[in-house]
Each structure stands twice: as structure tokens, then as C-alpha cells.
Design a protein around this motif. Structure first.
Motif, PDB file in Angstrom:
ATOM      1  N   UNK A 101      15.041  23.943  58.787  1.00 21.03           N
ATOM      2  CA  UNK A 101      14.983  24.288  57.365  1.00 21.03           C
ATOM      3  C   UNK A 101      13.547  24.343  56.868  1.00 21.03           C
ATOM      4  N   UNK A 102      12.680  23.541  57.445  1.00 20.99           N
ATOM      5  CA  UNK A 102      11.287  23.556  57.003  1.00 20.99           C
ATOM      6  C   UNK A 102      10.606  24.888  57.323  1.00 20.99           C
ATOM      7  N   UNK A 103      11.163  25.639  58.250  1.00 20.20           N
ATOM      8  CA  UNK A 103      10.600  26.946  58.601  1.00 20.20           C
ATOM      9  C   UNK A 103      11.217  28.100  57.793  1.00 20.20           C
ATOM     10  N   UNK A 104      12.171  27.802  56.948  1.00 24.03           N
ATOM     11  CA  UNK A 104      12.860  28.861  56.189  1.00 24.03           C
ATOM     12  C   UNK A 104      11.931  29.775  55.415  1.00 24.03           C
ATOM     13  N   UNK A 105      10.910  29.270  54.708  1.00 23.04           N
ATOM     14  CA  UNK A 105      10.031  30.183  53.975  1.00 23.04           C
ATOM     15  C   UNK A 105       9.311  31.185  54.872  1.00 23.04           C
ATOM     16  N   UNK A 106       8.872  30.727  56.034  1.00 25.63           N
ATOM     17  CA  UNK A 106       8.177  31.619  56.964  1.00 25.63           C
ATOM     18  C   UNK A 106       9.148  32.649  57.530  1.00 25.63           C
ATOM     19  N   UNK A 107      10.335  32.200  57.923  1.00 26.27           N
ATOM     20  CA  UNK A 107      11.316  33.105  58.530  1.00 26.27           C
ATOM     21  C   UNK A 107      11.818  34.125  57.511  1.00 26.27           C
TER      22      UNK A 107
END
Length: 148
Positions: A10-16
Motif C-alpha cells: 500500500x505504501x507504493x500505491x501513489x507511485x504505482x
């Protein structure tokens, strides 16, 4: 263990989300460029500026695709792009056959139109993400609001 993985992903959601927006926007602009200019490759989708439905579709695809890729006015551009793909599916593909996955005569070849339609529909609600020009404009506006 599974919840820890969920938290990390979830911490990578903005990048993805931003990567998803960039890739789909560039692909969409590429299809518009092919239909308008026959570039970067000439395919059966090339219509040039002389065919009114192809010209409008190509202009919409290039314009909204580039806006979406940059993350500028993302919800509005994505709404227009999603609508164009829905129209393309129901006008061009669905009358040929019911099944969208296979090409004619077994299917209607409309899977790509459906994928673009729903990907852009998702972006209408998620927006451009953290790494977009929309986010930059929001941050600047918030900075101006604090100074006044």
C-alpha cells in the motif's frame, strides 16, 4: 505476515497509480497518433485528417492521452477518454458480435476499447496521483492559500 505485506504494498500505491496513469495515457496518445498521422507505425487504424470520425477520435485520443500521461486535469480528461472508448465499443465493435475478446467473425475485437474505457473510468475517481501536474498545482494553490 500477510498484513505486513499489504501495508508495504500500500505504501507504493501513489507511485504505482502515477505509473499506471503515465503508461495508459501514453498508449492512448499513441493510438491517436497512429490514426491521425500514421506514426510511429502505420496500421489499419490510420485514417488521417480526412475522415471525420477518425479525425475527432484521433484528436481526442492524442489530447486526452497526453493530459492523462502528464496528470493534468486528469479526472476531466479521463472522463472524456472513457466516454470516447465506450462510444467506440458500442458503435464499432458491439454490433459485429457479442464476444469482445476474439476478433471477427467469432468476436468483435473490442477488448482494447473496454480496457481503455474502464482504466480511464478508474482515473476519473482516483485522479492523477501524487506524482502528477494536478498534484503540483494543488500544492501551489495550498501554499498561496496559507500565505494569504
Amino acid at each position: 505476515m500477510a498484513s505486513n505485506l499489504g501495508v508495504r504494498l500500500t505504501s507504493y500505491s501513489p507511485v504505482v497509480l502515477s505509473l499506471f496513469r503515465l503508461v495508459y495515457g501514453l498508449l492512448f496518445a499513441g493510438y491517436g497518433s497512429i490514426s491521425l498521422f500514421g506514426w510511429p507505425v502505420r496500421t489499419k487504424f490510420f485514417v488521417g485528417f480526412w475522415s471525420w470520425p477518425g479525425t475527432y477520435a484521433g484528436l481526442i485520443e492524442v489530447t486526452t492521452g497526453l493530459l492523462i500521461a502528464a496528470g493534468l486535469f486528469t479526472p476531466v480528461a479521463a472522463f472524456i477518454a472513457s466516454g470516447e472508448m465506450a462510444v467506440a465499443y458500442f458503435w464499432m465493435h458491439q454490433p459485429q458480435a457479442l464476444i469482445p475478446i476474439a476478433d471477427p467473425p467469432q468476436g468483435n475485437g473490442g477488448a482494447l476499447a473496454i480496457l481503455f474505457c474502464f482504466a480511464f473510468f478508474l482515473l476519473v475517481f482516483t485522479g492523477g496521483g501524487r506524482y502528477s501536474l494536478d498534484a503540483v498545482l494543488r500544492a501551489r494553490a495550498a501554499g498561496r492559500m496559507r500565505r494569504t
